[in-house]
Motif scaffolding. Structure first.
Motif, short mmCIF file in Angstrom:
data_model
loop_
_atom_site.label_atom_id
_atom_site.label_comp_id
_atom_site.label_asym_id
_atom_site.label_seq_id
_atom_site.Cartn_x
_atom_site.Cartn_y
_atom_site.Cartn_z
N UNK A 152 -4.61 -4.56 -4.69
CA UNK A 152 -4.46 -3.51 -5.71
C UNK A 152 -5.08 -2.78 -6.37
N UNK A 153 -6.12 -2.15 -5.57
CA UNK A 153 -7.39 -1.12 -5.80
C UNK A 153 -7.04 -0.19 -4.88
N UNK A 154 -6.31 0.04 -3.62
CA UNK A 154 -6.47 0.72 -2.73
C UNK A 154 -5.20 1.37 -2.73
N UNK A 155 -4.13 0.36 -3.74
CA UNK A 155 -2.42 1.14 -3.56
C UNK A 155 -2.21 1.79 -4.93
N UNK A 156 -3.34 1.40 -5.76
CA UNK A 156 -2.87 1.97 -7.11
C UNK A 156 -3.35 3.20 -7.32
N UNK A 157 -3.08 4.04 -8.38
CA UNK A 157 -3.69 5.81 -8.96
C UNK A 157 -4.22 4.99 -10.04
N UNK A 158 -4.72 5.79 -10.46
CA UNK A 158 -5.89 7.31 -9.31
C UNK A 158 -6.90 5.99 -8.29
N UNK A 159 -6.74 5.41 -8.01
CA UNK A 159 -7.67 4.65 -7.12
C UNK A 159 -7.08 5.53 -5.47
N UNK A 160 -6.53 4.94 -5.64
CA UNK A 160 -5.56 5.05 -4.16
C UNK A 160 -5.95 6.43 -3.75
N UNK A 161 -6.25 7.45 -4.25
CA UNK A 161 -6.56 8.53 -3.82
C UNK A 161 -7.66 8.70 -3.34
N UNK A 162 -8.59 7.80 -4.51
CA UNK A 162 -9.93 7.81 -3.34
C UNK A 162 -10.46 7.14 -2.98
N UNK A 174 -10.65 3.14 2.58
CA UNK A 174 -10.29 2.08 2.15
C UNK A 174 -8.77 1.91 2.80
N UNK A 175 -8.54 1.14 3.14
CA UNK A 175 -7.43 0.89 4.11
C UNK A 175 -6.79 -0.87 2.79
N UNK A 176 -5.79 -0.83 3.33
CA UNK A 176 -5.25 -2.25 3.04
C UNK A 176 -5.40 -3.66 3.97
N UNK A 177 -5.53 -4.57 3.31
CA UNK A 177 -6.51 -5.74 3.80
C UNK A 177 -5.11 -6.44 4.37
N UNK A 178 -5.26 -6.99 5.97
CA UNK A 178 -4.24 -8.37 5.66
C UNK A 178 -4.12 -9.73 5.23
N UNK A 179 -2.75 -10.64 4.72
CA UNK A 179 -2.81 -11.80 4.20
C UNK A 179 -3.60 -12.80 5.13
N UNK A 180 -3.26 -13.91 4.85
CA UNK A 180 -3.04 -14.67 5.46
C UNK A 180 -2.08 -15.74 4.98
#
Length: 182
Positions: free
Chosen positions: A146-156, A162-168
């Motif tokens: 959520x932090x990686x994908x949501x604006x404005x934190x996705x810019x940073x 930092x990239x999306x992690x894989x869920x199990x």
């Protein structure tokens, strides 16, 4: 006057970037910790497999394909796998273990074997621990993603790398009922 406003805006952005970077580091470490916890249980299951296979071999000699599949998966070098490889391999191992447990239902002598009962009990406990650690891992990954994908934190996030992690997740095979053919 405008210069002071510009300096204040830049200072606020820099402070925000530092705070955001620290929150990414904190969340990333939580994801690593959650995966490590789950990895301990996955490794325990990994180590149980040879004992279960050996116990079943004597009872279900003609079920070679299922046992070979488990042995092949088990013979992979677990410690040298990436986290994503561990997730994918353990999804396959889980499906194979389900097949083996279904096979055991067809062999009353095997179900009565004390060694198999102990291994089955231990495996059941490990599977419960894996399920609980998967829930925790997926919860932490959800927060991180959520932090990686949501604006404005996705810019940073993209600036900091930092990239999306894989869920199990359960794969298609785990969602189906197992069919045992004898």
């Amino acid at each position: 006057m405008w210069i002071y406003i510009l300096i204040i805006i830049i200072v606020i952005i820099v402070i925000y970037a530092f705070a955001l970077y620290n929150s990414f580091v904190k969340l990333n470490n939580k994801v690593k910790e959650a995966f490590s916890t789950m990895d301990v249980y996955l490794k325990k299951r990994w180590d149980l497999i040879p004992n279960i296979v050996e116990t079943i071999k004597s009872y279900a000699k003609h079920e070679c394909d299922t046992l070979k599949e488990v042995i092949t998966l088990r013979n992979s070098a677990y410690d040298s796998m990436s986290d994503d490889d561990k997730i994918k391999t353990n999804e396959k191992v889980a499906a194979s273990i389900n097949k083996i447990m279904a096979l055991s239902e067809s062999y009353p002598d095997l179900k009565a074997n004390e060694n198999f009962k102990d291994l089955n009990k231990e495996l059941t406990k490990v599977e419960d621990d894996i399920a609980n650690s998967r829930k925790y891992y997926n919860g932490v990954v959800r927060i991180f993603n959520n932090k990686v994908e949501m604006f404005p934190s996705n810019i940073f996030a993209s600036i900091f790398g930092y990239k999306r992690k894989t869920m199990f997740e359960a794969n298609v095979n785990e969602r189906e009922n197992i069919k045992v053919k004898l």
